[in-house]
Scaffold this motif. Structure first.
Motif, PDB file in Angstrom:
ATOM      1  N   UNK A  61      -7.964   5.198  -5.966  1.00  0.00           N
ATOM      2  CA  UNK A  61      -8.064   6.242  -4.944  1.00  0.00           C
ATOM      3  C   UNK A  61      -9.113   5.820  -3.928  1.00  0.00           C
ATOM      4  N   UNK A  62      -8.998   6.378  -2.749  1.00  0.00           N
ATOM      5  CA  UNK A  62      -9.964   6.130  -1.691  1.00  0.00           C
ATOM      6  C   UNK A  62     -10.287   7.478  -1.058  1.00  0.00           C
ATOM      7  N   UNK A  63     -11.573   7.735  -0.903  1.00  0.00           N
ATOM      8  CA  UNK A  63     -11.969   8.985  -0.253  1.00  0.00           C
ATOM      9  C   UNK A  63     -11.566   8.897   1.212  1.00  0.00           C
ATOM     10  N   UNK A  64     -10.933   9.937   1.694  1.00  0.00           N
ATOM     11  CA  UNK A  64     -10.493   9.984   3.081  1.00  0.00           C
ATOM     12  C   UNK A  64     -11.714   9.946   3.989  1.00  0.00           C
ATOM     13  N   UNK A  65     -11.766   8.993   4.915  1.00  0.00           N
ATOM     14  CA  UNK A  65     -12.909   8.804   5.817  1.00  0.00           C
ATOM     15  C   UNK A  65     -13.148  10.046   6.659  1.00  0.00           C
ATOM     16  N   UNK A  87       0.853  -1.185   0.000  1.00  0.00           N
ATOM     17  CA  UNK A  87       0.000   0.000   0.000  1.00  0.00           C
ATOM     18  C   UNK A  87       0.888   1.233   0.000  1.00  0.00           C
ATOM     19  N   UNK A  88       0.566   2.161  -0.899  1.00  0.00           N
ATOM     20  CA  UNK A  88       1.287   3.426  -0.956  1.00  0.00           C
ATOM     21  C   UNK A  88       0.259   4.526  -0.771  1.00  0.00           C
ATOM     22  N   UNK A  89       0.457   5.384   0.205  1.00  0.00           N
ATOM     23  CA  UNK A  89      -0.475   6.479   0.457  1.00  0.00           C
ATOM     24  C   UNK A  89       0.254   7.799   0.279  1.00  0.00           C
ATOM     25  N   UNK A 103      -3.103  13.234  -3.367  1.00  0.00           N
ATOM     26  CA  UNK A 103      -3.607  12.942  -4.707  1.00  0.00           C
ATOM     27  C   UNK A 103      -2.792  13.655  -5.780  1.00  0.00           C
ATOM     28  N   UNK A 104      -2.254  14.811  -5.452  1.00  0.00           N
ATOM     29  CA  UNK A 104      -1.463  15.563  -6.429  1.00  0.00           C
ATOM     30  C   UNK A 104      -0.205  14.805  -6.845  1.00  0.00           C
ATOM     31  N   UNK A 105       0.289  13.898  -6.011  1.00  0.00           N
ATOM     32  CA  UNK A 105       1.509  13.133  -6.324  1.00  0.00           C
ATOM     33  C   UNK A 105       1.203  11.775  -6.937  1.00  0.00           C
ATOM     34  N   UNK A 106      -0.074  11.440  -7.065  1.00  0.00           N
ATOM     35  CA  UNK A 106      -0.449  10.091  -7.492  1.00  0.00           C
ATOM     36  C   UNK A 106       0.099   9.718  -8.866  1.00  0.00           C
ATOM     37  N   UNK A 107      -0.069  10.575  -9.842  1.00  0.00           N
ATOM     38  CA  UNK A 107       0.354  10.238 -11.202  1.00  0.00           C
ATOM     39  C   UNK A 107       1.862  10.006 -11.252  1.00  0.00           C
ATOM     40  N   UNK A 108       2.627  10.868 -10.601  1.00  0.00           N
ATOM     41  CA  UNK A 108       4.085  10.715 -10.598  1.00  0.00           C
ATOM     42  C   UNK A 108       4.497   9.440  -9.857  1.00  0.00           C
ATOM     43  N   UNK A 109       3.860   9.178  -8.714  1.00  0.00           N
ATOM     44  CA  UNK A 109       4.182   7.980  -7.933  1.00  0.00           C
ATOM     45  C   UNK A 109       3.891   6.727  -8.751  1.00  0.00           C
ATOM     46  N   UNK A 110       2.750   6.701  -9.438  1.00  0.00           N
ATOM     47  CA  UNK A 110       2.398   5.543 -10.257  1.00  0.00           C
ATOM     48  C   UNK A 110       3.411   5.363 -11.385  1.00  0.00           C
ATOM     49  N   UNK A 111       3.775   6.462 -12.030  1.00  0.00           N
ATOM     50  CA  UNK A 111       4.754   6.390 -13.121  1.00  0.00           C
ATOM     51  C   UNK A 111       6.076   5.807 -12.607  1.00  0.00           C
ATOM     52  N   UNK A 112       6.559   6.284 -11.464  1.00  0.00           N
ATOM     53  CA  UNK A 112       7.826   5.794 -10.909  1.00  0.00           C
ATOM     54  C   UNK A 112       7.727   4.324 -10.526  1.00  0.00           C
ATOM     55  N   UNK A 113       6.602   3.926  -9.926  1.00  0.00           N
ATOM     56  CA  UNK A 113       6.421   2.522  -9.563  1.00  0.00           C
ATOM     57  C   UNK A 113       6.419   1.637 -10.803  1.00  0.00           C
ATOM     58  N   UNK A 114       5.722   2.061 -11.839  1.00  0.00           N
ATOM     59  CA  UNK A 114       5.684   1.285 -13.069  1.00  0.00           C
ATOM     60  C   UNK A 114       7.077   1.158 -13.676  1.00  0.00           C
ATOM     61  N   UNK A 115       7.849   2.227 -13.655  1.00  0.00           N
ATOM     62  CA  UNK A 115       9.218   2.186 -14.178  1.00  0.00           C
ATOM     63  C   UNK A 115      10.077   1.212 -13.370  1.00  0.00           C
TER      64      UNK A 115
END
Length: 121
Positions: free
Chosen positions: A114-118, A83-85, A88-100
């Motif tokens: 994504x998950x809505x913050x409770x 799990x990586x939390x 949301x602004x960093x999500x696209x970059x984090x996903x790109x780096x993980x995929x690489x």
């Protein structure tokens, strides 16, 4: 004779003790080296290695008594997840780096979600 100041000698003593704490005994390799030493120098002075002749004989006898058995194993079919939390602004970059980073592991997939913050709901 090793001629150094006391601080240098103390430093080497501390380092030598720490290396001993971090190491593990490779009994088979130690046995091989003791046999080689015995072949080169006979049953002479093992004290240079930190052993007495009776200790060496005991170690060699114990090494010969080690029984190695193979055991059957089955393939491990378990899977893992991470799990990586983050914002949301960093999500696209984090996903790109993980995929690489995971590209060299073809059997590992990276999924986006994504998950809505409770606390916000």
């Amino acid at each position: 004779m090793w001629e150094v100041d006391q601080a240098t000698a103390d430093g080497y003593l501390v380092a030598d003790n720490r290396l001993g704490e971090l190491s593990h005994a490779d009994l088979e390799r130690r046995r091989e080296l003791l046999v080689d030493f015995r072949e080169a120098f006979g049953d002479g002075d093992f004290s240079a290695l930190g052993f007495t002749l009776p200790e060496v004989e005991k170690l060699l006898k114990e090494a010969e008594a080690i029984e190695i058995r193979e055991i059957e194993t089955k393939p491990v079919a378990d899977t893992f997840w991470i799990t990586v939390r983050g914002p949301l602004a960093s999500q696209a970059y984090a996903l790109q780096r993980l995929q690489e980073l995971m590209a060299e592991l073809p059997d590992v997939s990276v999924e986006l979600g994504t998950v809505r913050d409770a606390a916000v709901a």
